[in-house]
Enzyme design. Structure first.
Site, mmCIF file in Angstrom:
data_model
loop_
_atom_site.group_PDB
_atom_site.id
_atom_site.type_symbol
_atom_site.label_atom_id
_atom_site.label_comp_id
_atom_site.label_asym_id
_atom_site.label_seq_id
_atom_site.Cartn_x
_atom_site.Cartn_y
_atom_site.Cartn_z
ATOM 1 N NE ARG A 208 -4.150 1.776 1.915
ATOM 2 C CZ ARG A 208 -4.399 2.697 2.838
ATOM 3 N NH1 ARG A 208 -3.778 2.674 3.995
ATOM 4 N NH2 ARG A 208 -5.293 3.634 2.596
ATOM 5 C CG HIS B 79 -1.651 5.206 -0.894
ATOM 6 N ND1 HIS B 79 -2.436 5.665 0.128
ATOM 7 C CD2 HIS B 79 -2.445 4.355 -1.598
ATOM 8 C CE1 HIS B 79 -3.640 5.123 0.063
ATOM 9 N NE2 HIS B 79 -3.668 4.314 -0.982
ATOM 10 C CG HIS C 202 -8.264 -4.005 -2.662
ATOM 11 N ND1 HIS C 202 -9.273 -3.118 -2.926
ATOM 12 C CD2 HIS C 202 -7.225 -3.255 -2.215
ATOM 13 C CE1 HIS C 202 -8.859 -1.886 -2.662
ATOM 14 N NE2 HIS C 202 -7.613 -1.943 -2.249
ATOM 15 C CD1 TRP D 177 -11.775 -6.104 -0.734
ATOM 16 C CD2 TRP D 177 -9.924 -5.785 0.472
ATOM 17 N NE1 TRP D 177 -11.571 -4.749 -0.618
ATOM 18 C CE2 TRP D 177 -10.451 -4.525 0.106
ATOM 19 C CE3 TRP D 177 -8.744 -5.815 1.246
ATOM 20 C CZ2 TRP D 177 -9.850 -3.316 0.487
ATOM 21 C CZ3 TRP D 177 -8.155 -4.620 1.615
ATOM 22 C CH2 TRP D 177 -8.697 -3.394 1.245
HETATM 23 ZN ZN1 ZEM Z 1 -6.309 -0.213 -1.739
HETATM 24 N N1 ZEM Z 1 -7.280 0.290 -0.033
HETATM 25 N N2 ZEM Z 1 -7.540 0.966 -2.831
HETATM 26 N N3 ZEM Z 1 -5.230 -0.633 -3.413
HETATM 27 N N4 ZEM Z 1 -5.035 -1.339 -0.653
HETATM 28 C C1 ZEM Z 1 -7.047 -0.214 1.217
HETATM 29 C C2 ZEM Z 1 -6.100 -1.166 1.563
HETATM 30 C C3 ZEM Z 1 -5.183 -1.697 0.678
HETATM 31 C C4 ZEM Z 1 -8.621 1.697 -2.353
HETATM 32 C C5 ZEM Z 1 -8.885 1.963 -0.998
HETATM 33 O O1 ZEM Z 1 -9.688 3.057 -0.686
HETATM 34 C C6 ZEM Z 1 -8.327 1.190 0.060
HETATM 35 C C7 ZEM Z 1 -5.491 -0.199 -4.692
HETATM 36 C C8 ZEM Z 1 -6.640 0.471 -5.081
HETATM 37 C C9 ZEM Z 1 -7.580 1.002 -4.197
HETATM 38 C C10 ZEM Z 1 -3.968 -2.055 -1.136
HETATM 39 C C11 ZEM Z 1 -3.428 -1.974 -2.414
HETATM 40 C C12 ZEM Z 1 -4.027 -1.304 -3.467
HETATM 41 C C13 ZEM Z 1 -7.951 0.373 2.146
HETATM 42 C C14 ZEM Z 1 -7.959 0.092 3.639
HETATM 43 C C15 ZEM Z 1 -8.759 1.229 1.439
HETATM 44 C C16 ZEM Z 1 -9.898 2.049 2.028
HETATM 45 C C17 ZEM Z 1 -6.955 0.980 4.358
HETATM 46 C C18 ZEM Z 1 -6.915 0.719 5.834
HETATM 47 O O2 ZEM Z 1 -7.932 0.946 6.500
HETATM 48 O O3 ZEM Z 1 -5.870 0.255 6.333
HETATM 49 C C19 ZEM Z 1 -9.370 2.207 -3.473
HETATM 50 C C20 ZEM Z 1 -10.620 3.064 -3.419
HETATM 51 C C21 ZEM Z 1 -8.752 1.774 -4.607
HETATM 52 C C22 ZEM Z 1 -9.227 2.000 -5.988
HETATM 53 C C23 ZEM Z 1 -9.346 1.030 -6.866
HETATM 54 C C24 ZEM Z 1 -4.412 -0.547 -5.569
HETATM 55 C C25 ZEM Z 1 -4.321 -0.182 -7.042
HETATM 56 C C26 ZEM Z 1 -3.482 -1.231 -4.802
HETATM 57 C C27 ZEM Z 1 -2.156 -1.810 -5.163
HETATM 58 C C28 ZEM Z 1 -1.770 -2.094 -6.407
HETATM 59 C C29 ZEM Z 1 -3.455 -2.927 -0.099
HETATM 60 C C30 ZEM Z 1 -2.324 -3.946 -0.240
HETATM 61 C C31 ZEM Z 1 -4.226 -2.693 1.046
HETATM 62 C C32 ZEM Z 1 -4.114 -3.376 2.414
HETATM 63 C C33 ZEM Z 1 -3.282 -2.555 3.354
HETATM 64 C C34 ZEM Z 1 -3.157 -3.159 4.726
HETATM 65 O O4 ZEM Z 1 -2.675 -2.446 5.606
HETATM 66 O O5 ZEM Z 1 -3.516 -4.324 4.932
#
Ligand code: ZEM
Length: 287
Positions: free
Chosen positions: A47, A51, A174, A190
């Site tokens: 993540r 970001h 995800h 997820w």
């Molecule tokens: Zn995420 N992501 N993401 N994401 N994401 C979360 C967690 C993780 C969106 C999003 O709002 C959120 C992509 C795309 C998008 C990861 C990777 C990738 C979380 C939870 C949210 C709300 C955060 C928390 O509470 O800790 C949205 C709206 C997306 C649009 C499509 C893409 C692209 C990613 C990588 C290629 C990962 C690995 C996590 C888990 C993080 C963790 O701490 O476990």
């Protein structure tokens, strides 16, 4: 660089082997610190790399992983980046051990390491990112908002330069990690294997029945076991017909997902980086 004797010291020019040492160090720390979350810092490292990269704007050529500006306020305090301090802090001892690496290369190489170590496809990588100062911080609002729909996804990812297929392939990340109520406000993982990259995210999207979760938190979906979740933006991938074609494909074909995921992650991680080196390296998974 001037040595103690006043003689200009030779600049350290890292080789592929030096970056292998960093990859291996991160891999070792992933095993060592297994009490975090679901047993791994891997998801939060992915993540962080996402970001750092996903702020890119093709038109103004600003943002992207070159710079590591999330070290500074206000970017570190952007709502989307809540909780990523855990990932940055996890990498600080690595930066201390290998002070010659830029934070920006370190964050992205660590994302590559985490993905590969969690069973993902090979993600070729090359160095070339340099750290920039606070003036390169991007404005808030460049990362996707999970409460929104297909139009928002196309606008946000289109600004980075991605098409429908790439949006769906990237979203397969995800399969990893979870939402935290004290970070995004959403809750839960997820998939049932949040520290292994698989195509389960797509299988669950098409195979499960998803209902609105009844709670006081932000609107999200839950499966019938109530153990798993989907964000409104995740559900947009099955509600929109063009997105859904790709979800169906990746649900049926894990190899196709891995191939497309690797390609699109390489693209994401390289957005806006002024590389001098053409060659990309492949790092060996540490068993
Ligand atoms: Zn995420 N992501 N993401 N994401 N994401 C979360 C967690 C993780 C969106 C999003 O709002 C959120 C992509 C795309 C998008 C990861 C990777 C990738 C979380 C939870 C949210 C709300 C955060 C928390 O509470 O800790 C949205 C709206 C997306 C649009 C499509 C893409 C692209 C990613 C990588 C290629 C990962 C690995 C996590 C888990 C993080 C963790 O701490 O476990």
């Amino acid at each position: 660089l001037i040595s103690a004797a006043g003689i200009p010291a030779k600049e350290f020019v890292p080789t592929q082997e030096d970056y292998v040492k960093i990859y291996n160090e991160v891999a070792k720390r992933l095993v060592e610190f297994d009490e975090y979350d679901d047993g791994s810092y891997g998801p939060v490292l992915v993540r962080l790399a996402w970001h750092a990269s996903g702020t890119y704007d093709v038109e103004t050529k600003t943002g992207g992983s070159n710079g590591a500006t999330m070290r500074f306020q206000p970017e570190s305090d952007h709502g989307a980046n809540a909780g990523l301090k855990a990932a940055r802090d996890f990498l600080e001892p690595v930066k201390e051990k290998f002070p010659w690496v830029s934070y920006s290369d370190l964050w992205i190489l660590s994302g590559v390491c985490a993905l590969q170590q969690m069973g993902g496809p090979v993600i070729p990588w090359r160095p070339g990112r340099s750290d920039r100062d606070i003036s390169a911080c991007t404005p808030d609002g460049r990362l996707p908002d999970a409460t929104k729909e297909h139009k928002h996804l196309r606008a946000i990812f289109g600004r980075m330069g991605f098409n429908d297929q790439e949006i769906v392939a990237l979203s397969g990340a995800h399969a990893l990690g979870r939402c935290h109520t004290d970070r995004s406000g959403f809750d839960g993982p997820w998939t049932f294997s949040p520290t292994m990259l698989t195509n389960d995210y797509y299988k669950l999207l098409v195979g499960e029945k998803w209902n609105w979760k009844k709670w006081n938190g932000p609107a999200q979906y839950e499966d019938k076991t109530k153990a798993l979740m989907m964000l409104p933006t995740d559900m947009a991938l099955v509600k929109d017909r063009e997105f859904k074609k790709w979800v169906d494909k990746y649900a049926k074909d894990q190899d196709a997902f891995f191939k497309d995921f690797s390609d699109v992650v390489v693209k994401l991680f390289e957005l806006g980086v002024p590389f001098k080196q053409e060659e990309k390296w492949v790092f060996k998974v540490v068993e």
